[in-house]
Write an enzyme that holds these catalytic residues in place. Structure first.
Site, short mmCIF file in Angstrom:
data_model
loop_
_atom_site.label_atom_id
_atom_site.label_comp_id
_atom_site.label_asym_id
_atom_site.label_seq_id
_atom_site.Cartn_x
_atom_site.Cartn_y
_atom_site.Cartn_z
N GLU A 17 0.82 -1.21 0.00
CA GLU A 17 0.00 0.00 0.00
C GLU A 17 0.86 1.27 0.00
O GLU A 17 0.40 2.34 0.38
CB GLU A 17 -0.94 -0.02 1.21
CG GLU A 17 -1.89 -1.21 1.20
CD GLU A 17 -2.66 -1.35 2.48
OE1 GLU A 17 -3.66 -0.64 2.65
OE2 GLU A 17 -2.25 -2.15 3.34
N SER A 187 -6.43 -3.04 2.12
CA SER A 187 -6.78 -2.48 0.82
C SER A 187 -7.09 -3.53 -0.23
O SER A 187 -6.83 -3.35 -1.42
CB SER A 187 -5.66 -1.55 0.31
OG SER A 187 -5.51 -0.45 1.16
N SER A 325 -11.28 7.84 -0.61
CA SER A 325 -11.45 7.22 0.71
C SER A 325 -12.69 7.75 1.43
O SER A 325 -12.99 8.94 1.41
CB SER A 325 -10.21 7.48 1.58
OG SER A 325 -9.06 6.91 0.99
#
Length: 382
Positions: A17, A187, A325
């Protein structure tokens, strides 16, 4: 401490990530009130070394990371045991650490332990809570103990995985749609949706690249994904609930939907749900937050089955702050702006440090050691 708070922001990291962290860090940095904070940024390289502020800024501003880091590493004495963190000493004063490092190192308790050794405040969950929340297996065990509904699963390791076939897992979990997940990843990395033996074997192979523990979870029928943001320490509060509607041909909320191409996504802010469901999700989120010992901030991910029953998927203790997000977006529709949210997160970090500083540790001198007679009931070699 100066009039402004000296904040050290860490981004990047040794995880899959890494690039997601860069995007989050940019948004958080831009939202920080520079009248309140002196912000120094530190890049954690893909190899796990903290770069100096000058190198970090160049990468932060968009220069090609790999050659810049390679050049900087020539000036770093990697034989020193402190080499990975030595560049933190490039600034005179750090009043608070703000980690924006997703996944490995950032959310697994590693950085949090470092901050504690350095005796500095930091935002987010502590060492143990971070580690437990990052490990999906440990999280589920705690949720089960606390009575928080979550999906049924089987835990596989590199020692027992050969004992399970797709058919055996279907029989045990009661559904022919399964999700194979590395226990310690985020994720949607290291996750596969499988519906047959070939897909299962491929998903298992990929998951074991990231961890020696792999969860195989039961899929829900016609699931709907919703999310809720939690903010606070001893008295946490929740945001309004957000939801997503996937593109017609997509079967689940994968890495591509989250970070690469969200153009086909529909974000429901807030999600339209029955009041009873909203209350149940809020209660489950806060119960899980407290059971896991979380403080600061967390995004809780839920799934609703076809009957609308909520299941807690997982907590995200350092949720993304990219343009896609949902954590900050859910607070925005709940009445807290981006800058106000950053202020609150920082203040909760300072408050948690002050709270823990009030704890006492006694050091008792042992004095002279007195040993009793030893009586062995077996032959002991001299």
């Amino acid at each position: 401490m100066s009039e402004k708070l000296n904040v050290a922001m860490l981004f990047g990291g040794n995880s899959s990530e890494h690039d997601v962290s860069k995007r989050s860090a940019h948004n958080i940095y831009d939202a920080m009130d520079k009248e309140k904070y002196n912000v120094t940024i530190f890049l954690i390289s893909k190899a796990g070394y903290i770069m100096n502020p000058e190198v970090s800024w160049r990468v932060f501003e968009g220069e090609d990371e790999d050659p810049i880091v390679a050049e900087a590493m020539k000036d770093l004495d990697t034989t020193s045991p402190l080499a990975p963190i030595i560049n933190l000493g490039k600034v005179d004063q750090i009043d608070l650490f703000y980690p924006v490092v997703h996944g490995n190192l950032g959310e697994d308790g590693t950085l949090q332990a470092l901050f504690r050794l350095l005796q500095k405040p930091y935002i987010g969950a502590g060492t143990a809570a971070s580690a437990m929340s990052f490990d999906k297996d440990l999280t589920k065990r705690i949720l089960d103990h606390a009575g928080v509904r979550n999906t049924k699963y089987v835990l596989l390791t590199d020692l027992n995985s050969q004992e399970y076939s797709y058919e055996k897992l279907v029989a045990e979990l009661g559904t022919d749609v399964l999700f194979v997940k590395a226990a310690k990843q985020g994720s949607s990395v290291g996750i596969a949706r499988v519906t047959n033996e070939a897909e299962y074997q491929q998903g298992l192979k990929e998951a074991f690249q990231y961890d020696y523990k792999v969860l195989v979870e039961a899929g829900l029928k016609r699931p709907r994904e919703v999310f809720i943001s939690v903010l606070g320490n001893e008295h946490p509060r929740v945001s309004k609930i957000g939801g997503i509607v996937l593109p017609e041909n997509d079967e689940w909320y994968d890495y591509n939907n989250k970070f690469v191409d969200a153009s086909g996504m529909v974000f429901e802010l807030p999600a339209e749900l029955p009041e009873a469901t909203v209350k149940e999700i809020e209660t489950m989120a806060l119960k899980a937050y407290r059971a896991l010992g979380l403080v600061g901030l967390t995004r809780m991910d839920f799934m609703l089955d076809e009957d609308g029953t909520p299941y807690l998927g997982e907590p995200n203790t350092l949720p993304g702050f990219t343009n896609i997000s949902l954590y900050p977006q859910m607070w925005q529709v709940s009445g807290i702006s981006y800058s106000e949210l950053i202020d609150e997160i920082i203040n909760y970090g300072l408050a948690e440090f002050k709270r823990n500083a009030a704890l006492s540790y006694d050091f008792v001198s042992l004095g002279e050691e007195h040993v009793g007679e030893k009586k062995y009931n077996a032959d002991v070699k001299e």
